[in-house]
Design an enzyme around this catalytic site. Structure first.
Site, PDB file in Angstrom:
ATOM      1  CG  ASP A 153      28.541 -27.842 -84.963  1.00 45.92           C
ATOM      2  OD1 ASP A 153      27.824 -26.881 -84.630  1.00 45.92           O
ATOM      3  OD2 ASP A 153      28.448 -28.979 -84.459  1.00 45.92           O
TER       4      ASP A 153
ATOM      5  CG  HIS B 190      15.624  -6.440 -86.951  1.00 46.65           C
ATOM      6  ND1 HIS B 190      15.409  -6.030 -85.652  1.00 46.65           N
ATOM      7  CD2 HIS B 190      14.711  -7.416 -87.174  1.00 46.65           C
ATOM      8  CE1 HIS B 190      14.419  -6.718 -85.125  1.00 46.65           C
ATOM      9  NE2 HIS B 190      13.976  -7.582 -86.022  1.00 46.65           N
TER      10      HIS B 190
ATOM     11  CG  ASP C 171      11.835  -9.260 -82.946  1.00 46.35           C
ATOM     12  OD1 ASP C 171      12.653  -9.034 -83.845  1.00 46.35           O
ATOM     13  OD2 ASP C 171      10.684  -8.788 -82.931  1.00 46.35           O
TER      14      ASP C 171
ATOM     15  CD  GLU D 174      12.016  -5.604 -88.493  1.00 48.07           C
ATOM     16  OE1 GLU D 174      11.181  -6.292 -89.103  1.00 48.07           O
ATOM     17  OE2 GLU D 174      11.921  -5.368 -87.264  1.00 48.07           O
ATOM     18  CD  GLU D 175      11.074  -4.943 -84.137  1.00 51.32           C
ATOM     19  OE1 GLU D 175       9.930  -4.847 -84.624  1.00 51.32           O
ATOM     20  OE2 GLU D 175      11.573  -6.029 -83.758  1.00 51.32           O
TER      21      GLU D 175
ATOM     22  CG  ASP E 260      13.219 -10.438 -87.783  1.00 52.62           C
ATOM     23  OD1 ASP E 260      13.390 -10.537 -86.548  1.00 52.62           O
ATOM     24  OD2 ASP E 260      12.497  -9.570 -88.305  1.00 52.62           O
TER      25      ASP E 260
ATOM     26  CG  HIS F 156       7.335  -6.748 -80.949  1.00 50.55           C
ATOM     27  ND1 HIS F 156       6.681  -6.151 -81.987  1.00 50.55           N
ATOM     28  CD2 HIS F 156       8.527  -7.152 -81.465  1.00 50.55           C
ATOM     29  CE1 HIS F 156       7.431  -6.198 -83.084  1.00 50.55           C
ATOM     30  NE2 HIS F 156       8.549  -6.809 -82.786  1.00 50.55           N
TER      31      HIS F 156
ATOM     32  CG  ASP G  60      23.438 -25.700 -81.879  1.00 50.00           C
ATOM     33  OD1 ASP G  60      24.361 -25.097 -82.464  1.00 50.00           O
ATOM     34  OD2 ASP G  60      23.545 -26.882 -81.483  1.00 50.00           O
TER      35      ASP G  60
HETATM   36  N1  TRP Z   1      10.543  -8.476 -86.711  1.00 53.72           N
HETATM   37  C1  TRP Z   1       9.432  -9.087 -87.358  1.00 53.72           C
HETATM   38  C2  TRP Z   1       8.227  -8.281 -86.985  1.00 53.72           C
HETATM   39  O1  TRP Z   1       8.222  -7.745 -85.895  1.00 53.72           O
HETATM   40  C3  TRP Z   1       9.248 -10.514 -86.909  1.00 53.72           C
HETATM   41  C4  TRP Z   1       8.437 -11.325 -87.837  1.00 53.72           C
HETATM   42  C5  TRP Z   1       7.129 -11.632 -87.725  1.00 53.72           C
HETATM   43  C6  TRP Z   1       8.915 -11.951 -89.011  1.00 53.72           C
HETATM   44  N2  TRP Z   1       6.765 -12.400 -88.756  1.00 53.72           N
HETATM   45  C7  TRP Z   1       7.825 -12.611 -89.554  1.00 53.72           C
HETATM   46  C8  TRP Z   1      10.150 -12.003 -89.632  1.00 53.72           C
HETATM   47  C9  TRP Z   1       7.960 -13.344 -90.741  1.00 53.72           C
HETATM   48  C10 TRP Z   1      10.268 -12.714 -90.805  1.00 53.72           C
HETATM   49  C11 TRP Z   1       9.175 -13.371 -91.365  1.00 53.72           C
HETATM   50  O2  TRP Z   1       7.308  -8.135 -87.754  1.00 53.72           O
HETATM   51 ZN    ZN Z   2      12.292  -8.764 -85.798  1.00 50.47          ZN
END
Ligand code: TRP
Ligand code: ZN
Ligand code: CA
Length: 448
Positions: free
Chosen positions: A53, A135, A147, A181-182, A210, A297, A312
């Site tokens: 845990d 990410h 995020d 990633e963004e 994510d 965002h 958690d």
């Molecule tokens: N970082 C992803 C994004 O900005 C967040 C996200 C949106 C996501 N929808 C998702 C991550 C579905 C996984 C699955 O697009």
């Molecule tokens: Zn994300």
């Protein structure tokens, strides 16, 4: 809170909860006739090694660090900004101290240097490498705590737990934190594209996290590799938390580059800018009509933008999946036949049924037919459950037990159905045999 309740037929107290009592009830004609075998055994395949845990405080401490890093670096941890590199240094420092072999992989995007961090746990079969990643970059408009500080922290704490346990998994373990990633999954795509095909074929799975601490959370499981998906769903079934399939754009995170080259993927998601429906609010709590993450965002994606319970549970689910998938040999799910239409169960009333049509099989049903039952009820002791084979033979799954006041029957049973023809209409029969509390069949399924 209830003061008293009605227990079904008046019976000597000693008969109420024992197997002898059940036999006596049957002998007295008070129970429906059931197959001659004893109660079906709930299947409990305890994994060889239970995952720890993860301490929520540890996961949150990582989030505080990401917040501080953003605050000290212009309010973000975005690609090409100093807050990103500081985030890499923080995670790498923890992993190096814990005995991981870390590698920083550089790439260029939009004229700026980006970084992926890869951490290998020494040992395990490298021809079967299990990867888990998240990410680490934020958008430039905010600190990116949900995020994706949340996924980054959950994966980091899982890796640190592997070290604390000095885990000796059958599979080799590799953790990853992706850059940019963004900007369109730039870092993870760079990693996959630069992985020689012999190395690619050694990656047996990639788990992606994510956004796992959304403030108005949902519990979404990616609908990709069935074994990975089942591992997460089993974890949530054990917590009694319903899940949904993630449908918010399959390609929206770092699992996409892995999936595109045929690597089995899976993951968890607690929701972004979409609104929670009222049905979702009913099953998960939270606020209907409001986004899963109103600060998605934006500058308010701070340490205040996290639901501790979701963080958690999802962090523990990461550890569960890593332990299960890397230390056991998971059995892939068989053919599943399911009915998810709700059926109301009348209070202290007639039995109701829900039907699953099995077609296209030959011969008899298996000796270990798995029956997964999801009945929502406010006093599960009221509920008697049978599986009915196509010819009507009843297999008792669960008896009533007046004192069992817990909610819901969410359980997995194994039935020896080898005397039954596989094809046909199988039924789950449920009867509520005591007044006051009620419920419904939520779903059930047979795994052949
Ligand atoms: N970082 C992803 C994004 O900005 C967040 C996200 C949106 C996501 N929808 C998702 C991550 C579905 C996984 C699955 O697009
Ligand atoms: Zn994300
Ligand atoms: Ca009842």
């Amino acid at each position: 809170m209830r003061l008293s309740r009605v227990v079904g037929p008046a019976l000597p107290r000693a008969l109420r909860r024992t197997t002898a009592g059940v036999a006596a009830l049957a002998a007295a004609g008070l129970l429906a006739t059931v197959a001659p075998s004893a109660l079906a055994a709930p299947s409990a395949p305890a994994p060889a090694l239970a995952a720890p845990d993860l301490p929520l405080a540890n996961v949150k401490a990582h989030l505080s660090q990401f917040q501080s890093i953003a605050s000290a670096n212009g309010g973000n941890r975005a690609h090409g900004r100093p807050g990103y590199k500081a985030s890499i240094d923080y995670v790498k420092g923890k992993l190096d101290a814990a005995g991981f072999t870390t590698t920083v992989q550089q790439f260029t995007s939009g004229g700026a240097t980006g970084y992926n961090l890869i951490a290998d746990w020494p040992g395990g079969d490298t021809t079967k490498t299990l990867m888990a990643g998240a990410h680490l970059d934020s958008v430039s408009s905010g600190p990116g705590v949900n995020d994706n500080g949340s996924g980054s922290a959950g994966v980091l704490e899982t890796a640190l737990a592997v070290s604390r346990a000095q885990l000796k998994p059958a599979k080799h373990l590799r953790f990853a934190w992706w850059g940019a990633e963004e900007l369109g999954m730039v870092g993870s795509r760079h990693y996959v594209n630069n992985l020689p095909s012999t190395e690619r074929s050694k990656v047996s799975g990639y788990l992606n996290f994510d956004m796992i601490g959304s403030p108005n959370p949902g519990y979404f499981v990616y609908d990709d590799d069935p074994t990975i998906e089942k591992t997460f769903k089993d974890y949530y079934a054990g917590l009694n938390v319903p899940t949904e399939i993630e449908t918010d754009g399959d390609g929206r995170s770092d699992h996409a580059p892995f999936k595109n080259v045929g690597i089995p993927v899976g993951g968890l998601f607690s929701g972004a800018e979409r609104a929670k429906s009222s049905a979702q609010a009913q099953k998960w709590g939270g606020t209907a009509g409001q986004a899963f993450d109103r600060c998605y965002h934006s500058s308010c994606d701070t340490t205040s933008n996290v639901n501790d319970t979701a963080l958690d549970r999802n962090s523990d689910a990461i550890a569960h999946a890593v332990w299960t998938l890397a230390t056991d040999t998971p059995v892939p799910p068989g053919d599943v036949y399911e009915n998810t239409t709700d059926v109301a169960i009348p209070d202290n009333g007639a039995a109701v049924t829900s039907t699953v049509d099995v077609t296209g099989r030959t011969g008899n049903a298996p000796a270990a037919l798995k029956v997964d039952v999801d009945i929502r009820h406010t006093w599960r002791g009221d509920v008697v459950v049978d599986l009915l084979a196509p010819d009507g033979t009843a297999y008792r799954l669960k008896n009533s037990s007046g004192n069992d006041s817990a909610d819901n029957v969410i359980a997995s049973y194994t039935v020896n159905a080898s005397a039954e023809t596989a094809n046909g209409a199988w039924k789950l029969r449920v009867q509520d045999v005591a007044s006051q509390d009620t419920g419904y069949i939520n779903s059930w399924k047979l795994t052949f």
